[in-house]
Design an enzyme around this catalytic site. Structure first.
Site, mmCIF file in Angstrom:
data_model
loop_
_atom_site.group_PDB
_atom_site.id
_atom_site.type_symbol
_atom_site.label_atom_id
_atom_site.label_comp_id
_atom_site.label_asym_id
_atom_site.label_seq_id
_atom_site.Cartn_x
_atom_site.Cartn_y
_atom_site.Cartn_z
ATOM 1 N N SER A 41 0.856 -1.182 0.000
ATOM 2 C CA SER A 41 0.000 0.000 0.000
ATOM 3 C C SER A 41 0.893 1.234 0.000
ATOM 4 C CB SER A 41 -0.888 -0.031 1.244
ATOM 5 O OG SER A 41 -1.638 1.152 1.336
ATOM 6 N N LYS B 100 -1.104 -0.893 -4.378
ATOM 7 C CA LYS B 100 -2.328 -0.143 -4.043
ATOM 8 C C LYS B 100 -1.932 1.303 -3.805
ATOM 9 C CE LYS B 100 -4.853 0.042 0.349
ATOM 10 N NZ LYS B 100 -5.631 -0.761 1.325
ATOM 11 N N LEU B 101 -2.602 2.208 -4.487
ATOM 12 C CA LEU B 101 -2.319 3.631 -4.309
ATOM 13 C C LEU B 101 -3.400 4.269 -3.476
ATOM 14 C CD1 LEU B 101 -1.316 4.853 -7.890
ATOM 15 C CD2 LEU B 101 0.169 4.040 -6.028
ATOM 16 N N LYS B 102 -2.986 5.058 -2.510
ATOM 17 C CA LYS B 102 -3.933 5.861 -1.754
ATOM 18 C C LYS B 102 -4.319 7.040 -2.638
ATOM 19 C CE LYS B 102 -4.116 3.729 2.234
ATOM 20 N NZ LYS B 102 -5.383 3.195 2.761
ATOM 21 N N ASP C 211 -7.269 3.104 -3.111
ATOM 22 C CA ASP C 211 -8.005 3.162 -1.841
ATOM 23 C C ASP C 211 -8.236 4.622 -1.478
ATOM 24 O OD1 ASP C 211 -9.105 2.843 0.654
ATOM 25 O OD2 ASP C 211 -7.386 1.795 1.528
ATOM 26 N N ASN D 115 -10.237 5.678 1.196
ATOM 27 C CA ASN D 115 -10.543 5.908 2.623
ATOM 28 C C ASN D 115 -11.640 6.962 2.799
ATOM 29 O OD1 ASN D 115 -7.242 5.113 2.996
ATOM 30 N ND2 ASN D 115 -8.714 4.119 4.338
ATOM 31 N N GLU E 229 -11.252 0.867 -3.508
ATOM 32 C CA GLU E 229 -11.592 0.548 -2.120
ATOM 33 C C GLU E 229 -12.217 1.772 -1.439
ATOM 34 O OE1 GLU E 229 -8.069 -1.038 -0.287
ATOM 35 O OE2 GLU E 229 -8.908 -0.974 1.721
ATOM 36 N N ASP F 227 -14.092 -1.579 2.687
ATOM 37 C CA ASP F 227 -13.172 -1.802 3.810
ATOM 38 C C ASP F 227 -13.878 -1.298 5.069
ATOM 39 O OD1 ASP F 227 -11.179 -1.642 5.756
ATOM 40 O OD2 ASP F 227 -9.775 -0.462 4.584
ATOM 41 N N LYS G 222 -10.269 -7.394 7.494
ATOM 42 C CA LYS G 222 -9.301 -7.030 8.538
ATOM 43 C C LYS G 222 -9.886 -7.536 9.846
ATOM 44 C CE LYS G 222 -7.714 -2.637 6.520
ATOM 45 N NZ LYS G 222 -7.967 -1.183 6.509
ATOM 46 N N GLY H 114 -4.469 -4.478 5.839
ATOM 47 C CA GLY H 114 -3.383 -4.261 6.792
ATOM 48 C C GLY H 114 -3.608 -2.984 7.567
HETATM 49 O O1 SMG Z 1 -0.602 -2.358 6.650
HETATM 50 O O2 SMG Z 1 0.348 -1.999 4.743
HETATM 51 C C1 SMG Z 1 -0.462 -1.725 5.605
HETATM 52 C C2 SMG Z 1 -1.348 -0.527 5.389
HETATM 53 C C3 SMG Z 1 -2.443 -0.852 4.461
HETATM 54 O O3 SMG Z 1 -3.434 0.976 3.376
HETATM 55 C C4 SMG Z 1 -3.446 0.251 4.332
HETATM 56 N N1 SMG Z 1 -4.343 0.374 5.323
HETATM 57 O O4 SMG Z 1 -7.546 1.690 4.551
HETATM 58 O O5 SMG Z 1 -6.652 -0.150 4.004
HETATM 59 C C5 SMG Z 1 -6.591 0.931 4.579
HETATM 60 C C6 SMG Z 1 -5.367 1.378 5.349
HETATM 61 C C7 SMG Z 1 -5.725 1.682 6.746
HETATM 62 C C8 SMG Z 1 -4.599 2.104 7.597
HETATM 63 S S1 SMG Z 1 -4.151 3.720 7.320
HETATM 64 C C9 SMG Z 1 -3.200 4.156 8.674
HETATM 65 MG MG MG Z 2 -8.638 0.603 3.050
#
Ligand code: SMG
Ligand code: MG
Length: 370
Positions: free
Chosen positions: A135, A161-163, A189, A191, A214, A239, A263, A291
């Site tokens: 990620s 995976k790109l935020k 993703d 969020n 996501e 998620d 998760k 994660g």
């Molecule tokens: O554990 O590699 C990891 C992070 C994966 O992007 C990740 N998690 O929304 O999926 C998600 C985020 C939540 C944590 S952001 C602090």
């Molecule tokens: Mg997510």
């Protein structure tokens, strides 16, 4: 099983690089560890809650408080069975799934260590290695992003995976698609950073052949995700919204999610995560393991979960060095884009207690019966 004491360790570990999402930047992982002492032995669990209530309403101080005030007293007074009894015993507290999950994980670890059974065998794992993705946070600019992605690709990660967030989406996705080439596995993703007003903008992501998008909208808006899923070709994957198996089943039936991010912390524990996996497998819905920047303790359990047959997409189960210079356990090391599922009893990893002490932000809180 009788629980004699529950110790809460609050630690802070620096991340090897800042991690930026649509809701903020993190430079360290402040994490709560649960250490249970029982009549059959000890166990460790990791809580996935963040230091702030930005990913979810739960956060470290609230977790500590709910464990101290409600959950630990109930376990210390009533616990005679094993990990399977934890969720029913704690149901009287509404929500607080991350807190409950950490307690259940620690108790499961103690129980399975005593029985000589690994998390993987207990869950029904069918693989001894799991495919790993990575990620990638929001970057200051595209060249920095591409450098970071290139490093991970060179290390062998099988999926990127790109935020994303408004103002950081089409351009970085196009650049990374170019870098990976047509066959590279790529997903995004958000969020919860978008709204239904953004549907036509999000449709432009269809050009990049993404595995999935996501959680574009806020967690309560499951119906809005169904609207989006009908409007775009990119599969929608929830998620934050998916807090239990019944919510997952409802979201699937509404057409709001055609892939599920599992998760254990978000859903109240590994046992509920295994049930969710089963419900998705029955419905031919692919799942993958999310994660939460776990240390080796949580990662060991995640990797065991990701070895179940329905986990057909690479997870956010990256190697220890993607997060920390030094992990709390022996490091998880990437080999051919995979991590090895631990086979020892319980989580199968040994906690480096000297590092728990080294990273401690305060003295452990010890809760005991009587
Ligand atoms: O554990 O590699 C990891 C992070 C994966 O992007 C990740 N998690 O929304 O999926 C998600 C985020 C939540 C944590 S952001 C602090
Ligand atoms: Mg997510």
């Amino acid at each position: 099983m009788r629980i004699h004491a529950i110790e809460l360790h609050r630690i802070g570990m620096p991340l090897v690089r800042p991690f930026e999402t649509s809701f903020g930047v993190q430079t360290s992982r402040e994490v709560l560890l649960v250490h249970v002492r029982t009549d059959v032995g000890d166990g460790w669990g990791e809580c996935v809650a963040g230091v702030d209530p930005f990913y979810s309403s739960e956060y470290v101080s609230a977790v500590e408080d709910v464990i101290r005030s409600y959950l630990a007293p109930a376990l210390l007074a009533g616990q005679r069975g094993g990990a399977a009894d934890v969720a029913p015993l704690l149901r009287f507290v509404v929500g607080h799934r991350m807190a409950k999950a950490a307690l259940e994980a620690a108790i499961l670890d103690a129980q399975l260590r005593a029985d000589g059974v690994s998390f993987g065998s207990h869950f029904g794992a069918t693989r001894d290695r799991v495919d790993c993705g990575v990620s990638v946070g929001i970057s200051p600019d595209i060249p920095t992003l591409l450098d970071e992605v290139r490093t991970y690709v060179d290390q062998g990660y099988k999926r990127v995976k790109l935020k994303i967030k408004p103002g950081w989406d089409l351009e970085p996705v196009a650049a990374v698609r170019d870098l990976l080439g047509a066959g590279g596995l790529l997903q995004v993703d958000a969020n919860t950073a978008y709204t239904l007003d953004d549907v036509s903008h999000l449709r432009e992501l269809d050009a990049f052949d993404l595995l999935l998008i996501e959680q574009p909208f806020v967690e309560e808006d499951i119906g809005a995700h169904a609207v989006l899923a009908r409007a775009i070709e990119t599969p929608v994957c929830l998620d934050e919204s998916i807090v239990s198996t019944s919510v997952a089943v409802d979201a699937i039936e509404q057409g709001a999610t055609s892939i599920v991010n599992i998760k254990a912390g978000r859903v109240g524990g590994y046992l509920e995560a295994v049930r969710m996996h089963g419900a998705c497998l029955t419905r031919s819905i692919p799942v993958w393991c999310g994660g939460m920047l776990e240390t080796g303790i949580g990662r060991a359990a995640n990797v065991a979960l990701a070895a179940l047959p329905g986990f057909t997409l690479p997870g956010d189960t990256s190697a220890s060095d993607r997060y920390f210079a030094e992990d709390l356990t022996d490091p998880f090391v990437l080999e051919d884009g995979t991590l090895t599922v631990p086979t020892g009893p319980g989580t199968g990893v040994t906690v480096r207690t000297e590092l728990v002490r080294h990273w401690a932000l305060r003295e452990p809180l010890v809760l005991s019966a009587g």
